[in-house]
Design a protein around this motif. Structure first.
Motif: not given
Length: 366
Positions: A352-356, A332-334, A323-325, A211-217
């Motif tokens: 780990k992603c957040v720390r890096i 972090a879905t699906a 994915q770090l988009v 029910d929510f999508s990442v901004p295409s930009s």
């Protein structure tokens, strides 16, 4: 900028959103947990409540690739997670072992191949004589089974309730609103709610379904998801006899069904059997009687409770989507059926992603 001054907005309060909120708060981040169902956290019912909590990692059909690595890592982390969660909930139950029933030659061959392929994993085959020792009985049409002691099952309701209590106790900020739009504002993320209000955060982690999508930009990798109806039933055997489920493992799986003994005469059964959001009158019937190999005791059982929820499955790509988009924007879905199974490895990946990223930002700022 210190960790304590960084805000993380987590959109979606299913298994992944709740566990991420708990762990990020423990690391010192200021967490905002956002989901329209959160007006009453204890009574909120995400699709995770329709799960049976099967932790199937060792017996995954694939033996390479990202999904296999995530499953393996989660199975290795779950004992530590169980110990941590059980400190907060005496009612949290972990049941060891999964038994896979073979109902045809194809499944028998798969089990034999699994025994050959999974060197170092302690699986073993059960013959018909071993199956005959189980009470209540396994249908005679089942000729053999594969037992995996390193896989198992965790009570999803107890697990989620335990984490919800911790979120309340730690006074993590809960926002029971629906996000309408998310846009980038310099080094921050600007979240607009349907009610007209808004907030900004340093990090945004999207754990919602379809029910929510990442901004295409912000994402060059577009994706589509399919809505899947998942459900589970809490059942009671019609004839109450002592020592029911004697010698049964933590759970039993056959042809897409999972059965979990939970007490002397009660059990859960679950499956994902629909591909849309419509309620069908035959849904429960199909779940109880599918494949013509269901024992009579299951058909005669009484339904105590029924859970259902819509899950999200990726189309044209493997599940889940991690994915770090964009800078400080994580998907972090699906997870489809595997949100509870993959929660430990997903939390580890996100942290780990957040720390890096934060370490890099701190270095550039310094």
């Amino acid at each position: 900028m210190t960790i304590k001054s960084r805000t993380v907005a987590i959109i979606g309060a299913g298994t992944i959103g709740l566990t991420l909120a708990w762990h990020l708060h423990n690391l010192g981040y200021r967490v905002k947990l956002i989901d329209p169902q959160l007006a009453n956290l204890i009574q909120a019912k995400s699709s995770s409540f329709a799960a049976t909590g099967i932790l199937m990692g060792c017996t995954y059909k694939k033996k390479k690739g990202r999904s296999w690595q995530l499953r393996k890592r989660s199975i290795s982390l779950w004992p530590q997670w169980c110990a941590s969660l059980q400190r907060y909930s005496e009612n949290l139950t972990y049941r060891a072992g999964i038994l896979f029933l073979a109902s045809n030659k194809f499944e028998e061959n798969w089990q034999r191949q699994m025994l050959l392929d999974r060197t170092g994993i302690h699986m073993r085959q059960w013959d018909r004589q071993k199956l005959d020792s189980l009470t209540p009985e396994i249908p005679k049409s089942i000729s053999s089974a594969l037992f995996s002691p390193e896989d198992g099952q965790i009570d999803p309701k107890g697990m989620l309730a335990s984490i919800c209590l911790q979120i309340i106790d730690k006074k993590i900020e809960i926002i029971p609103k629906r996000v309408k739009k998310i846009t980038r504002l310099k080094d921050l993320w600007y979240l607009q709610f349907e009610c007209g209000q808004s907030l900004t955060s340093h990090w945004s982690i999207l754990c919602t379904g379809s029910d929510f999508s990442v901004p295409s930009s912000e994402s060059s990798n577009s994706f589509e998801t399919q809505r899947i109806r998942g459900q589970s039933l809490h059942l009671q055997l019609a004839n109450t006899i002592s020592n029911r489920w004697e010698y049964w493992p933590g759970s039993v799986i056959w042809r897409g069904n999972s059965l979990v003994p939970i007490s002397n005469n009660e059990y859960w059964i679950g499956s994902t059997i629909e591909t849309d959001n419509r309620t069908k009158g035959s849904t429960l019937n199909s779940l109880l009687n599918r494949h013509h190999i269901v024992p009579e005791w299951l058909k005669r059982s009484n339904i105590i409770k029924h859970w259902q929820g819509i899950r999200s499955r990726p189309m044209y790509r493997s599940s889940p989507i991690l994915q770090l988009v964009a800078p400080r924007l994580i998907l972090a879905t699906a997870f489809y059926r595997n949100g509870i199974l993959l929660a430990p490895s997903t939390v580890e990946w996100v942290l780990k992603c957040v720390r890096i990223v934060d370490r890099r930002y701190s270095y550039e700022a310094g």
